[in-house]
Design an enzyme around this catalytic site. Structure first.
Site, mmCIF file in Angstrom:
data_model
loop_
_atom_site.group_PDB
_atom_site.id
_atom_site.type_symbol
_atom_site.label_atom_id
_atom_site.label_comp_id
_atom_site.label_asym_id
_atom_site.label_seq_id
_atom_site.Cartn_x
_atom_site.Cartn_y
_atom_site.Cartn_z
ATOM 1 N N THR A 130 0.914 -1.341 0.139
ATOM 2 C CA THR A 130 -0.060 0.026 -0.011
ATOM 3 C C THR A 130 0.840 1.222 0.015
ATOM 4 O O THR A 130 2.150 1.122 -0.010
ATOM 5 C CB THR A 130 -1.074 -0.056 1.299
ATOM 6 O OG1 THR A 130 -1.879 1.045 1.012
ATOM 7 C CG2 THR A 130 -0.407 0.048 2.506
ATOM 8 N N ASN A 131 0.246 2.354 0.325
ATOM 9 C CA ASN A 131 1.153 3.375 0.188
ATOM 10 C C ASN A 131 0.670 4.451 1.179
ATOM 11 O O ASN A 131 -0.288 4.116 2.187
ATOM 12 C CB ASN A 131 0.892 4.217 -1.061
ATOM 13 C CG ASN A 131 -0.744 4.549 -1.291
ATOM 14 O OD1 ASN A 131 -1.205 5.435 -0.700
ATOM 15 N ND2 ASN A 131 -1.153 3.771 -2.541
ATOM 16 N N ARG A 132 1.059 5.764 1.525
ATOM 17 C CA ARG A 132 0.687 6.804 2.624
ATOM 18 C C ARG A 132 -0.388 7.528 2.504
ATOM 19 O O ARG A 132 -0.579 8.379 3.353
ATOM 20 C CB ARG A 132 2.117 7.478 2.944
ATOM 21 C CG ARG A 132 3.302 6.748 3.263
ATOM 22 C CD ARG A 132 4.602 7.813 3.686
ATOM 23 N NE ARG A 132 5.557 7.165 3.621
ATOM 24 C CZ ARG A 132 6.219 6.704 4.669
ATOM 25 N NH1 ARG A 132 5.425 6.288 5.864
ATOM 26 N NH2 ARG A 132 7.203 6.128 4.577
ATOM 27 N N SER A 133 -1.195 7.423 1.545
ATOM 28 C CA SER A 133 -2.491 8.242 1.385
ATOM 29 C C SER A 133 -3.259 7.940 2.360
ATOM 30 O O SER A 133 -3.595 7.052 2.920
ATOM 31 C CB SER A 133 -3.192 7.725 0.045
ATOM 32 O OG SER A 133 -4.450 8.641 0.009
#
Ligand code: CTP
Length: 400
Positions: free
Chosen positions: A211-214
């Site tokens: 996943t990512n930091r959004s």
């Protein structure tokens, strides 16, 4: 789009429930947002709090009695009913709801509700059994059938010690209802705005994801801003830590493929799509059905395959398409090539290396690039305000 509560006349009816303590905080928050709050207290509310509690916060007279000669407001409850932009009754007891359902006008509050043509919001607060009682349920349905917005109640622990449905909504949720109701006839009335939010999660095995930091904050803020301008707002949201926004339809998804399907479906009858989600560009080729054990090996490679580009794939003629470009270098050039490559009307570009905006922040600093090549540089502002600036452009495109 200025603060939607500024200079708006809010008649806040407070009835006799212990939840009226939360209304003190509500009145304070509304006043801080520069709304003009006229509090009307019933006899029941006066058992818990005094008019001074509210007038110290709102700096305005509090109405308690239609016949009291002392106050300028109490002389003419009809004037108060007429000047209100919205009437919010929070908390609303079962008794107050019953009176409203039957059109009684035996105190300043019920008289105001009968005399107003402004929208009315009712925030019930009572014991769960009282709310579930068929009499209350019938009264609530009656109010709804007349166009009154019934906000809540929420589930949770109640003053009686019971747990159930009967808690008054929190001030922030009630403020969201006020914004939505006040913005009903805004410049996006009758329009459907689809927004994507959050960072998609691509499973590797049952316990691990890529996943990512959004944080989802930007997308949720756009959806709330659209709601407050009268749009039907729908968010397709990857997992976030945020509560679902009030008055916004939320479709929860996890992966990019799920997000694509939900966005495609939602866009079939939409006027605008704002893709604020951070869609994972890659997903594991296959997903292990049981947890991958660390074993004796010193390394692990996960083979990835490309996810489809959601924005690029959606091409309805009437749909206004807005993208985001979060870049760490060559901001303008990269944003411009995404604008063209994905066939967008507008792209909001932000520099993720800047210290003052970014993923978890409530603020953002973006450049807006349009198809004609124009670049608008916006200063640091709240994500809600960024949402409004984007929607200003969407409205202009829709009314071309
Ligand atoms: N986007 C999308 N589908 C993808 C990837 C991105 O719809 N599979 C959307 C994002 O929601 C955003 C815009 O495209 O509105 C740009 O996303 P970004 O991640 O900045 O760009 P990418 O196209 O992924 O390019 P790169 O990773 O090379 O920067």
């Amino acid at each position: 789009m200025p603060n939607p509560l500024e200079n708006r006349q809010i008649a806040l009816g407070v009835t006799g429930s212990i939840a009226c303590f939360k209304s003190v905080d509500l009145a304070s928050k509304l006043t801080q947002q520069r709304a003009l709050v006229d509090v009307i207290m019933t006899r029941g509310a006066l058992k818990f709090l005094t008019p001074l509690t509210f007038s110290s916060i709102t700096h305005r007279d509090v109405v308690t009695d239609i016949f009291a000669p002392s106050s300028e407001l109490s002389m003419d409850h009809v004037a108060l009913a007429q000047r209100a932009d919205v009437v919010l009754i929070a908390p609303a007891t079962a008794n107050a709801i019953a009176k409203l359902a039957h059109g009684l006008a035996d105190d300043a509050l019920t008289t105001t509700v009968l005399a107003t043509t402004a929208p009315v919001i009712v925030a019930p607060a009572m014991d769960a059994h009282m709310f579930d009682n068929p009499a209350t349920q019938e009264n609530v349905r009656k109010l709804e059938s007349r166009g009154i917005v019934v906000a809540g109640p929420a589930e949770g622990r109640l003053a009686s010690g019971l747990t159930g449905k009967g808690r008054m909504l929190e001030p922030a949720e009630l403020i969201a209802h006020l914004r939505m109701v006040l913005g009903r006839h805004g410049d996006l009335e009758g329009r459907k705005v689809v927004v994507s939010a959050g960072g998609t999660q691509e499973p590797i095995d049952p316990v691990r994801v890529i996943t990512n930091r959004s944080s989802g904050k930007m997308g949720f803020a756009v959806a709330e801003a659209a709601r407050d301008r009268g749009a039907t707002a729908l968010v397709v949201s990857a997992p976030t830590a945020l509560p679902d926004p009030v008055g916004v339809h939320v479709v929860h998804v996890e992966t990019a493929l799920q997000m694509r399907d939900a966005v495609v479906h939602a866009c079939a009858d939409a006027d605008a799509l704002v893709m604020a989600a951070a869609v994972a560009d890659w997903r594991p080729v296959s997903q292990a059905t049981s947890k991958v054990k660390k074993g004796a090996s010193e390394s692990w490679s996960v083979e990835l395959t490309k996810n489809p580009d959601i924005l690029a794939a959606i091409n309805h003629e009437r749909l206004v398409k807005v993208g985001f470009a979060a870049e760490s270098e060559e901001l303008l050039a990269n944003a411009r090539s995404k604008l063209i490559g994905k066939g967008l009307d507008l792209i909001a570009a932000n520099d993720i290396t800047a210290s003052d905006g970014g993923f978890a922040s409530d603020d953002n600093r973006v450049l807006l690039l349009d198809k004609a090549g124009a670049v608008e540089e916006l200063p640091l502002m709240s994500k809600y305000e960024v949402g409004n600036r984007i929607l200003d452009r969407v409205v202009a495109l829709l009314t071309r």
